[in-house]
Scaffold this active site. Structure first.
Site, PDB file in Angstrom:
ATOM      1  N   CYS A 138       0.839  -1.207   0.000  1.00  0.00           N
ATOM      2  CA  CYS A 138       0.000   0.000   0.000  1.00  0.00           C
ATOM      3  C   CYS A 138       0.869   1.250   0.000  1.00  0.00           C
ATOM      4  O   CYS A 138       1.337   1.692   1.054  1.00  0.00           O
ATOM      5  CB  CYS A 138      -0.932  -0.015   1.203  1.00  0.00           C
ATOM      6  SG  CYS A 138      -1.977   1.448   1.298  1.00  0.00           S
ATOM      7  N   CYS A 141      -0.461   4.155   2.061  1.00  0.00           N
ATOM      8  CA  CYS A 141      -0.294   4.022   3.523  1.00  0.00           C
ATOM      9  C   CYS A 141       1.153   4.278   3.925  1.00  0.00           C
ATOM     10  O   CYS A 141       1.413   4.925   4.932  1.00  0.00           O
ATOM     11  CB  CYS A 141      -0.623   2.611   4.011  1.00  0.00           C
ATOM     12  SG  CYS A 141      -2.030   1.816   3.271  1.00  0.00           S
ATOM     13  N   ASP A 142       2.091   3.719   3.194  1.00  0.00           N
ATOM     14  CA  ASP A 142       3.457   3.625   3.701  1.00  0.00           C
ATOM     15  C   ASP A 142       4.503   4.437   2.931  1.00  0.00           C
ATOM     16  O   ASP A 142       5.646   4.525   3.371  1.00  0.00           O
ATOM     17  CB  ASP A 142       3.902   2.144   3.709  1.00  0.00           C
ATOM     18  CG  ASP A 142       3.009   1.305   4.619  1.00  0.00           C
ATOM     19  OD1 ASP A 142       2.557   1.841   5.639  1.00  0.00           O
ATOM     20  OD2 ASP A 142       2.759   0.125   4.306  1.00  0.00           O
TER      21      ASP A 142
END
Ligand code: NDP
Length: 316
Positions: A138, A141-142
């Site tokens: 992701c 997200c990261d």
């Protein structure tokens, strides 16, 4: 027939990620006493992420598991029943509908499917071990945690192109590893990565191992033409973008779905083709796939289930 099977619930929710829990929150507050079957991965995909910085309301971000635990406690306050079990089958041929789980089954007037999707991984032992420690599926997200370092993105579809472009904002360099000599992505997405100076494309390149004890410290790459394997020690993050698989297995033969298994819902609605059966979150969304959008559709599903029950009770 067991006592459990005879009891008819108003709302049964399958899945306990942001979509399922938000559906439960709204259904519980409407006094529908929902039952949540938590599934095989209670809390869903956020349980495998580290810090979540894009869920509104948390000024300093929040760890994925903590967010889900907080959400679950909030939902439990209003009388939701949780069952640590997963749906294995459904029978929509008569109403109230029947369903089976690994340990039993039951009947429900409305069903909300919030079973999510799972990112595909390559299946390498070290890749799974280092998930959340430099291996991610992701970018949204990261990506932020990979400022100024070199990273690799695996895949050649629209997701891989989108993730590579997004990650190029943070990383010093993005290496895109495509297993064939062509990409599956749309031409416009491909052009975007070709035009980006920070993205280097490696054709016929396969990741065969992930290096590092605590954190990613490199990857081993096989050249598809020569079979030669080399260690790329400059890579500090590995992003998989080789597709997602919707967890729609038990429902798929009963509901309209696309060719990859995503459940199709009506426009501006979470209604499926079966009356009283709703789908929300990633099991019906391959486009946005965000916790906040999943929560939004979970809310819609509960409101629609409530209205559907009211209309049915009124003879509508
Ligand atoms: P896709 O299935 O389209 O692409 C998957 C990619 O990963 C392919 O290049 C595939 O290679 C590769 N791949 C699969 N398995 C492996 C493996 N084991 N090792 C190495 N590479 C592998 O998935 P996406 O997630 O990219 O897209 C899913 C859907 O979502 C598509 O319909 C896409 O158009 C859509 N989407 C649209 C976006 C947009 O329009 N903005 C953004 C993101 C997704 P191969 O080709 O060799 O099979």
């Amino acid at each position: 027939m067991s006592a459990d099977e005879e009891r008819i619930e108003d709302v049964v929710i399958f899945g306990s990620g942001p979509a399922g829990l938000t559906a439960a929150l709204y259904a519980a507050r409407a006094n529908l006493e929902p039952v949540v079957y938590e599934g095989v991965e209670p809390g869903g995909q956020l349980m495998t992420t580290t810090e979540v910085e894009n869920f509104p309301g948390f000024e300093n971000g929040i760890m994925g598991p903590e967010l889900m635990e907080t959400m679950r406690k909030q939902v439990a306050r209003f009388g939701t029943r949780f069952v640590l079990d997963e749906c294995t089958g459904v029978d929509f041929s008569e109403w109230p509908y029947r369903f089976t789980t690994s340990q039993g089954g039951g009947r429900a007037r409305t069903i909300i499917i919030a079973t999510g999707a799972s990112a595909k991984y390559l299946g390498l032992e070290n890749e799974l071990r280092l998930r959340g420690h430099g291996v991610s599926a992701c970018a949204t997200c990261d990506g932020f945690f990979f400022r100024g370092v070199e990273i690799a993105v695996v895949g050649g579809g629209d997701s891989a192109c989108e993730e590579a472009s997004f990650l190029s904002r943070f990383a010093s360099k993005v290496h895109m590893l495509v297993r064939r000599d062509a990409m599956r992505a749309s031409k416009i997405m491909q052009q975007r990565v070709f035009d980006n100076d920070k993205i280097e494309i490696h054709w016929k390149a396969e990741v065969v191992d992930v290096l590092g004890d605590e954190q990613v410290e490199g990857i081993r790459v096989r050249n598809g033409d020569t079979g030669e394997e080399t260690d790329w020690r400059h890579i500090k993050g590995l992003f998989l973008a080789i597709g997602h698989r919707p967890n729609s297995g038990p429902f798929i033969e009963h509901l309209d779905h696309d060719e990859t298994g995503y459940i199709i819902t009506k426009p501006d609605s979470t209604a499926t083709n079966v009356p009283g059966v709703f789908a929300c979150g990633d099991v019906q969304d391959h486009t946005f796939r965000q916790a906040v959008t999943a929560a939004g559709t979970g809310c819609m599903a509960a409101l629609e289930a409530e209205r559907w029950l009211e209309a049915r009770a009124a003879g509508g």
